[in-house]
Design a protein around this motif. Structure first.
Motif, PDB file in Angstrom:
ATOM      1  N   ASP A  24      62.121 -30.012  15.793  1.00  0.00           N
ATOM      2  CA  ASP A  24      62.262 -28.824  16.616  1.00  0.00           C
ATOM      3  C   ASP A  24      61.986 -27.639  15.687  1.00  0.00           C
TER       4      ASP A  24
ATOM      5  N   ASP B  20      62.575 -23.553  16.515  1.00  0.00           N
ATOM      6  CA  ASP B  20      63.579 -22.464  16.516  1.00  0.00           C
ATOM      7  C   ASP B  20      64.969 -23.009  16.206  1.00  0.00           C
ATOM      8  N   GLY B  21      65.611 -22.438  15.189  1.00  0.00           N
ATOM      9  CA  GLY B  21      66.960 -22.861  14.826  1.00  0.00           C
ATOM     10  C   GLY B  21      66.997 -23.991  13.820  1.00  0.00           C
TER      11      GLY B  21
ATOM     12  N   ASP C  32      68.357 -28.449  16.786  1.00  0.00           N
ATOM     13  CA  ASP C  32      69.585 -27.627  16.697  1.00  0.00           C
ATOM     14  C   ASP C  32      70.339 -27.555  18.014  1.00  0.00           C
TER      15      ASP C  32
ATOM     16  N   ASP D 278      67.282 -31.176  22.255  1.00  0.00           N
ATOM     17  CA  ASP D 278      66.718 -31.952  21.140  1.00  0.00           C
ATOM     18  C   ASP D 278      67.332 -33.350  20.995  1.00  0.00           C
TER      19      ASP D 278
HETATM   20 MG   LIG Z   1      65.721 -25.212  18.486  1.00  0.00          MG
END
Ligand SMILES: [Mg+2]
Ligand SMILES: O=C(O)COP(=O)(O)O
Length: 298
Positions: A24, A26-27, A245, A250
């Motif tokens: 993943d 973002d984060g 995250d 996810d």
């Molecule tokens: Mg993310």
């Protein structure tokens, strides 16, 4: 029971279990545009160990090319065929599954990533980044905006220029039951700059609430995202680990897809306490404070 990775000997044992890592973005790799510590080192360690890498993001504001530029800007190596954003999985769905007729268009409540990916597969679209829609609605609009048979689908994603006018258009188009209602992703919040803001799922919710229609979601944790990935790259699911995250996209995606394992990082949306909540809906196999920790040596 989730295993927390806290010591270098655990890191090595964990990494040796898998041949493929799906990331993943973002984060996990960054927060907004802010790099997260040690990510570059971990990615270099994985590449030098011969691990297969795939990037899988629910963020539909960027095309594959945009994502490759951003990943490379963070000094992380990436090839186009390793990158699967939800704008890409959505365009594949519209072209290959929905099979939108040539005389139909997609109305986009979203940004340039969706426009670019629909262009790539030759699907006509309207709305999106059209600056003429970034204005207040007027009485002429209210007299003229009605269902439009040329709109074969409304596709919603993250839209940082959302307006009541766009909602009025999407709402009216969706009054036609033959107009498909699609979402790139349903993430409620977006992790950026060390905090959270409303995400794509919150942008599309007014349409879900006002139309009473249930959209088809084309990002994680749903199969359409995995179908787009496996159409583009071969990998052994049982030797693959998803690193994310957010538990409900996810880690759920890893479970839905029958992957060999899942690792939650605590630098984004989900927190350690959620793993131990009574009847937690989904629990990762492993979790770690930050992806960058994996590169730390004893
Ligand atoms: Mg993310
Ligand atoms: O854009 C989002 O809301 C989440 O994106 P991600 O899947 O890369 O974390």
């Amino acid at each position: 029971m989730a295993i927390k990775l806290e010591k270098p000997d655990q890191y090595k044992e964990f990494l040796d279990k898998f041949d493929v890592f799906l990331f993943d973005c973002d984060g996990v790799l960054w927060s907004g545009n802010e790099p997260l510590p040690g990510v570059k080192d971990t990615m270099e360690l994985l590449r030098s160990s011969g691990k297969q890498i795939i990037f899988v993001s629910n963020n539909s504001t960027k095309s594959r090319e945009d994502y490759m530029k951003k990943i490379n800007a963070h000094e992380i190596e990436a090839k186009l065929e390793e990158i699967y954003p939800s704008a890409y999985s959505s365009a594949i769905y519209v072209k290959k599954v929905l099979k939108l007729p040539e005389d139909k268009k997609v109305f986009i409540l979203g940004e340039g990533g969706i426009e670019s990916e629909l262009d790539r597969v030759g699907v006509k679209h309207t709305g999106g980044t059209d600056a003429s829609l970034r204005r207040a609605v007027n009485s002429d609009d209210l007299n003229t905006i009605r269902p439009d048979p040329s709109i074969g689908a409304v596709l919603c994603g993250m839209d940082r220029h959302v307006t009541y006018l766009k909602y009025c258009m999407a709402y009216q188009y969706l009054q036609d039951p033959n107009c498909a209602f699609l979402l790139t992703n349903q993430d409620s919040t977006f992790p950026t700059n060390g905090t959270f803001f409303p995400g794509s799922g919150s942008i599309s919710y007014p349409l879900i609430f006002s139309t009473g229609r249930t959209p088809k979601i084309l990002g994680k944790p749903y199969d359409e995202m995995m179908e787009a990935i496996v159409a583009g790259v071969n990998f052994d699911r049982k030797k693959a680990c998803f690193v994310g995250d957010r538990l409900n996209t996810d880690i759920q995606f890893a479970k839905n897809s029958g992957l060999g394992g899942s690792l939650l990082v605590l630098t984004g949306v989900s927190q350690e306490s959620e793993i131990y909540e009574k009847d937690a809906p989904v629990v990762p196999d492993y979790y770690i404070n930050s992806l960058g920790d994996l590169a730390k040596k004893a």
